[in-house]
Structure formats: structure tokens, C-alpha cells
Design a protein around this motif. Sequence first.
Motif, short mmCIF file in Angstrom:
data_model
loop_
_atom_site.label_atom_id
_atom_site.label_comp_id
_atom_site.label_asym_id
_atom_site.label_seq_id
_atom_site.Cartn_x
_atom_site.Cartn_y
_atom_site.Cartn_z
N ALA A 109 0.83 -1.21 0.00
CA ALA A 109 0.00 0.00 0.00
C ALA A 109 0.86 1.26 0.00
N THR A 110 1.93 1.24 0.78
CA THR A 110 2.79 2.42 0.91
C THR A 110 3.60 2.69 -0.35
N HIS A 111 4.17 1.64 -0.93
CA HIS A 111 5.13 1.84 -2.02
C HIS A 111 4.58 1.54 -3.41
N LEU A 112 3.49 0.75 -3.49
CA LEU A 112 2.95 0.38 -4.79
C LEU A 112 1.53 0.87 -4.99
N GLY A 113 0.97 1.50 -3.99
CA GLY A 113 -0.38 2.04 -4.12
C GLY A 113 -1.48 1.00 -4.13
N ILE A 114 -1.20 -0.18 -3.59
CA ILE A 114 -2.21 -1.25 -3.56
C ILE A 114 -3.03 -1.09 -2.28
N ASP A 115 -4.14 -0.41 -2.38
CA ASP A 115 -4.93 -0.15 -1.18
C ASP A 115 -6.42 -0.40 -1.35
N ARG A 116 -6.85 -0.80 -2.56
CA ARG A 116 -8.26 -1.16 -2.75
C ARG A 116 -8.44 -2.66 -2.52
N PRO A 117 -9.55 -3.07 -1.92
CA PRO A 117 -9.72 -4.48 -1.55
C PRO A 117 -9.50 -5.47 -2.68
N LEU A 118 -10.04 -5.20 -3.88
CA LEU A 118 -9.87 -6.15 -4.98
C LEU A 118 -8.40 -6.26 -5.40
N GLU A 119 -7.71 -5.12 -5.42
CA GLU A 119 -6.30 -5.15 -5.79
C GLU A 119 -5.49 -5.87 -4.71
N GLN A 120 -5.87 -5.67 -3.47
CA GLN A 120 -5.21 -6.39 -2.38
C GLN A 120 -5.43 -7.90 -2.51
N LEU A 121 -6.65 -8.28 -2.88
CA LEU A 121 -6.95 -9.70 -3.09
C LEU A 121 -6.08 -10.26 -4.22
N ALA A 122 -5.98 -9.53 -5.33
CA ALA A 122 -5.17 -9.99 -6.46
C ALA A 122 -3.70 -10.14 -6.05
N TRP A 123 -3.21 -9.20 -5.27
CA TRP A 123 -1.82 -9.25 -4.78
C TRP A 123 -1.57 -10.51 -3.97
N VAL A 124 -2.46 -10.81 -3.04
CA VAL A 124 -2.29 -11.98 -2.16
C VAL A 124 -2.37 -13.28 -2.97
N VAL A 125 -3.36 -13.38 -3.84
CA VAL A 125 -3.52 -14.59 -4.65
C VAL A 125 -2.32 -14.78 -5.58
N ALA A 126 -1.81 -13.69 -6.15
CA ALA A 126 -0.65 -13.79 -7.03
C ALA A 126 0.56 -14.32 -6.28
N TRP A 127 0.79 -13.84 -5.08
CA TRP A 127 1.90 -14.36 -4.27
C TRP A 127 1.72 -15.85 -4.02
N GLY A 128 0.48 -16.27 -3.71
CA GLY A 128 0.23 -17.69 -3.47
C GLY A 128 0.52 -18.53 -4.69
N GLY A 129 0.09 -18.08 -5.86
CA GLY A 129 0.32 -18.85 -7.07
C GLY A 129 1.78 -18.88 -7.48
N PHE A 130 2.44 -17.72 -7.44
CA PHE A 130 3.82 -17.68 -7.91
C PHE A 130 4.80 -18.30 -6.91
N ALA A 131 4.35 -18.55 -5.70
CA ALA A 131 5.16 -19.33 -4.77
C ALA A 131 5.23 -20.80 -5.17
N TYR A 132 4.44 -21.19 -6.18
CA TYR A 132 4.46 -22.54 -6.72
C TYR A 132 5.24 -22.59 -8.04
N LEU A 133 5.53 -21.43 -8.61
CA LEU A 133 6.11 -21.32 -9.95
C LEU A 133 7.44 -22.07 -10.13
N PRO A 134 8.39 -22.02 -9.21
CA PRO A 134 9.68 -22.68 -9.45
C PRO A 134 9.57 -24.18 -9.69
N ASP A 135 8.51 -24.82 -9.24
CA ASP A 135 8.37 -26.26 -9.46
C ASP A 135 7.92 -26.62 -10.87
N LEU A 136 7.75 -25.63 -11.72
CA LEU A 136 7.53 -25.92 -13.14
C LEU A 136 8.81 -26.42 -13.81
N ASP A 137 9.90 -26.48 -13.06
CA ASP A 137 11.16 -26.97 -13.63
C ASP A 137 11.20 -28.49 -13.73
#
Length: 236
Positions: free
Chosen positions: A21-49
Motif C-alpha cells: 500500500a505504501t510503495h505500490l499504491g495497492i490499497d483497494r480491496p480487490l487489488e489487495q486480493l489480487a496481490w495476495v492470490v498472485a503471491w500464493g500462485g507464484f510461490a508454486y512457480l519454481p516447481d515448473l522446472d
Amino acid sequence: MGPAHAASGLAAGALTLGVAATHLGIDRPLEQLAWVVAWGGFAYLPDLDQKGSTAGSMWGPPTRWLSRLIGVLARRHRGGTHDALVAPLVFGGLAALAARNHWTALAVLALGIGLALHAVAQLVPGDAEKTAIGNLVLSGAGAWWLTDQGVHLPWLPWAVAGGVLVHIAGDALTTDGVPVPFTTWARRRPRTLGLRLFDAGRGPEPLLQYLVFPTLTVLGLVRYVGPVRDLLAPLV
């Protein structure tokens, strides 16, 4: 394992909402939801190797081809995609290029949503998200809906790089460890490092996956997301 990685990514995404919120301006609920879900998904990304990985079968041929390409470039499972310096920079850099165009940014967000759905499929009622077509439709529709509601994606590279780094930190706890930076390509058998506390899928991993990480995720959402705080704060 995949579900624990996704759970750790969700927790990290929720706990970094204040910084976002402070550095990227992510302060609306939907954008916050997208941020959290993206982190969850991309924490699985390295296992595509890993050739034949369940993540690689997520969308059928497209993700299988992507998994094979990543596996070749990474040289081995827990190779280049688990390099704590190279992998976040490369994946984050690719996401930064994708974020310059609406449709490629949409595709990257859909990939993150799809990986998150795939990782936590055992907790989701029904089987739609477990099939290639079902996951593709759900993740694509989710990404389109979020952007249609005004969610902007210049923060995407940070979520990708952050999720990848969380994955690597998690694997560094296990007995196999992760490669010493840059040694994947410099040595036939790269040196590894890590705390080596337990085997993947064993030890405290179920406790982390089902209790610790979900609790941290809820606490982060209650702390930073207004509607969630209004709903859950009396219970927390």
C-alpha cells in the motif's frame, strides 16, 4: 510440497500488504486480493522446472511445454529456478516485460491464479479447478474480471519475484536444500545450502500448511483489508 508453498505465498502476500500500500499504491480491496492470490500462485512457480510435475499439467499442453522449457534452462529440478539470486530476478524481469502490455499481463496474472487454484485444489469443493480446461477457464475468467474491475498490474513483477523467493526459502528448510547461487550452470553437481530441518512433505510441514500459514494470512487480511477487518475482527 505444492500446497505448502502456495500457503506460504498467501501468507507472505497478506503480510506485505502494508508495504504494498505504501510503495505500490495497492490499497483497494480487490487489488489487495489480487496481490495476495498472485503471491500464493507464484510461490508454486519454481516447481515448473520438473518434467511431469503436477503444476506442469495444469493447463495441459501449454503448461507442459512451458515446464519442459523451464526444466531445460534450469538444468534440473531444484536447479536454476531455485537459485535465490537468479530466479527472482529472471522471473520478475519477465513479468516486468509482460506487465507492459495489457494482454500479456493478464496472462501472467491468470497463470498465478491457476497455480494457486491447482495447489489448493484439495481444499476447494468440486473438481473443475483440477481439470486443465476447468482451471484455464476459472483462472482466465478471474484475471479478466479483476482487471475489468479496475485492478492495475504494474506491481506484478514484485508479486512474481516475491512468490519465487518465498518458494526458495521454503525449500531451503528441507533436507535437499537449494543451490548455491550461480553454481547450477557452473558445476555439474551444484553445491547446495539450507537449514535441512526436515524432508519435504514431512516434519512440521503439515502444521505450517494447515495452521501457521493460514493463520498468518487471516491476520494479514484483517490488519490491512477493510472489508475483511469489518467481517472478522470481532472473531480474531
